[in-house]
Design a protein around this motif. Structure first.
Motif, PDB file in Angstrom:
ATOM      1  N   GLU A  46       0.827  -1.216   0.000  1.00 43.05           N
ATOM      2  CA  GLU A  46       0.000   0.000   0.000  1.00 43.05           C
ATOM      3  C   GLU A  46       0.858   1.261   0.000  1.00 43.05           C
ATOM      4  OE1 GLU A  46      -3.958  -1.872   2.140  1.00 43.05           O
ATOM      5  OE2 GLU A  46      -2.993  -0.142   3.088  1.00 43.05           O
ATOM      6  N   GLU A  49       1.867   1.693  -3.595  1.00 36.91           N
ATOM      7  CA  GLU A  49       0.761   2.137  -4.453  1.00 36.91           C
ATOM      8  C   GLU A  49       0.411   3.597  -4.232  1.00 36.91           C
ATOM      9  OE1 GLU A  49      -1.334  -2.278  -4.442  1.00 36.91           O
ATOM     10  OE2 GLU A  49      -2.291  -0.625  -3.341  1.00 36.91           O
ATOM     11  N   ASN A  50       0.861   4.156  -3.102  1.00 42.59           N
ATOM     12  CA  ASN A  50       0.453   5.527  -2.755  1.00 42.59           C
ATOM     13  C   ASN A  50       1.613   6.511  -2.641  1.00 42.59           C
ATOM     14  OD1 ASN A  50      -2.615   5.533  -2.156  1.00 42.59           O
ATOM     15  ND2 ASN A  50      -1.873   3.645  -1.210  1.00 42.59           N
ATOM     16  N   ASN A 296      -6.258   4.136   6.930  1.00 43.30           N
ATOM     17  CA  ASN A 296      -5.944   3.559   5.641  1.00 43.30           C
ATOM     18  C   ASN A 296      -4.966   4.449   4.855  1.00 43.30           C
ATOM     19  OD1 ASN A 296      -6.805   3.508   2.642  1.00 43.30           O
ATOM     20  ND2 ASN A 296      -7.438   1.538   3.515  1.00 43.30           N
ATOM     21  N   THR A 298      -4.285   4.596   1.650  1.00 43.61           N
ATOM     22  CA  THR A 298      -4.842   5.192   0.423  1.00 43.61           C
ATOM     23  C   THR A 298      -5.680   6.428   0.756  1.00 43.61           C
ATOM     24  OG1 THR A 298      -4.902   2.988  -0.543  1.00 43.61           O
ATOM     25  CG2 THR A 298      -6.202   4.697  -1.650  1.00 43.61           C
ATOM     26  N   GLU A 299      -6.467   6.335   1.828  1.00 48.59           N
ATOM     27  CA  GLU A 299      -7.313   7.474   2.207  1.00 48.59           C
ATOM     28  C   GLU A 299      -6.441   8.683   2.578  1.00 48.59           C
ATOM     29  OE1 GLU A 299     -10.104   6.563   5.331  1.00 48.59           O
ATOM     30  OE2 GLU A 299     -10.725   8.662   5.484  1.00 48.59           O
ATOM     31  N   THR A 302      -4.455  10.018  -0.563  1.00 47.65           N
ATOM     32  CA  THR A 302      -5.339  10.689  -1.522  1.00 47.65           C
ATOM     33  C   THR A 302      -5.720  12.072  -0.999  1.00 47.65           C
ATOM     34  OG1 THR A 302      -6.218   8.525  -2.111  1.00 47.65           O
ATOM     35  CG2 THR A 302      -7.513  10.431  -2.799  1.00 47.65           C
TER      36      THR A 302
END
Ligand code: GRE
Ligand code: ZN
Length: 331
Positions: A46, A49-50, A296, A298-299, A302
């Protein structure tokens, strides 16, 4: 942005079963336990990915602060630190660690932190709020670190040149029963964490430790545990010397916050709260963090990437300020 750094990221020894402790936090306790054990698997994926390059890991609360027996807490800290150092050393280009220390005895805490920094390469220490202990009457109580007996610890911290992260832990049994038994939804990250940790942080910041140890740097998570919104009112009332509010420190809270304190975004992805903290203390005081696995990646990532503040400030919060505080990470 690429190259993000996060620094309120927790792990847990695989032999511990945190499910019982975690039952208050309305997520699948088993899934959460597995996520706490994981570092090089899903969590790293993760991060990749971020655009998260680096994570400074720490033990999950309460760590040694929850052990009421001094010897047990001291041994637990050593065990955590040896394990954590090995864990992050498997990918030192992606991970670093905050030490855990027992705060029953300031001199033992200072010695263990010195070992962690000098021998294990750790970059600071995370304290999970107060140190719990048993009184001679068999009651659970807690030590706050504004007591002058901790000066010995703060002195060593200052000389090591590493920051201290004050992180919340659950309330003592008396408070849990008195305040939260009837309102469990206010227990933990919704309110009790910020209430208790914010109080302790204010006790420290007003105690004069920054006058005695000007090189000391403290980090507080969750966008300041509600303190930024209340700062104006506090400094306003601290002036009232005739009402017993003469501070044991030389400056205002705001002045210390502008020189000795850093705020992280861990678990608080509120744009208005961030803009407010930026306008109070400046962008250089704010550090991106997620609070994995309770939150999280990703949260959080983002949110950071979509902030309406310009790329330069996003880069400061996401990476540059943190590198300034932890120059070792560039090595
Ligand atoms: C945290 O580490 O900040 C945390 C917990 C448990 C639940 C939520 C949370 O330890 O933010
Ligand atoms: Zn946390």
């Amino acid at each position: 942005m690429k190259g993000k750094i996060i620094l309120e990221e927790h792990v847990c020894l695989p032999e511990e079963n945190p499910a019982e402790k975690l039952k208050f936090f309305a997520r699948d306790p088993n899934g959460l336990a597995e996520a706490l054990f994981d570092l090089h698997g899903v969590r790293l994926q993760e991060m990749n990915e971020n655009g998260v390059e680096y994570a400074i890991m720490s033990y999950t609360p309460p760590g040694p602060q929850g052990l009421r027996d001094p010897k047990a807490a001291e041994e637990y800290a050593v065990k955590i630190n040896n394990w954590l150092a090995e864990l992050v050393d498997r990918a030192p280009e992606r991970f670093a660690a905050f030490a855990a220390v027992s705060m029953h005895d300031p001199s033992t805490a200072a010695k263990e932190l010195t070992r962690c920094v000098k021998d294990l390469g750790m970059v600071g220490v995370m304290l999970h709020d107060t140190q719990e202990y048993m009184t001679s009457e068999g009651r659970v109580s807690e030590y706050h670190y504004d007591d002058h007996r901790y000066d010995e610890f703060w002195k060593v911290v200052e000389s090591l040149g590493v920051p201290v992260y004050l992180h919340p832990k659950p309330p003592l049994p008396d408070d849990a029963a008195r305040l939260y038994a009837k309102r469990p939804w206010l227990f933990g990250p919704t309110y009790s964490f910020a209430r208790d940790c914010g109080f302790h942080f204010l006790a420290l910041c007003t105690s004069g430790i920054f006058d005695r140890f000007p090189g000391l740097r403290l980090i507080i998570g969750h966008m300041g545990e509600m303190i930024p919104a209340h700062l104006g009112r506090m400094d306003h009332w601290f002036d009232k010397k005739d009402r017993g509010r003469t501070l044991p420190c030389k400056k205002t809270l705001r002045e210390y916050f502008e020189t000795n304190v850093f705020f992280t975004t861990a678990g608080n992805f509120s744009t208005t709260a961030l803009l407010h903290a930026m306008s109070e203390f400046g962008v250089d005081r704010i550090l991106f963090s997620v609070d994995t696995p309770y939150e999280n990646i990703t949260e959080g990532a983002t949110w950071l990437d979509s902030l309406p503040i310009g790329n330069k400030d996003v880069a400061k919060i996401g990476r540059d300020n943190t590198l300034g505080l932890f120059p070792q990470l560039q090595a």
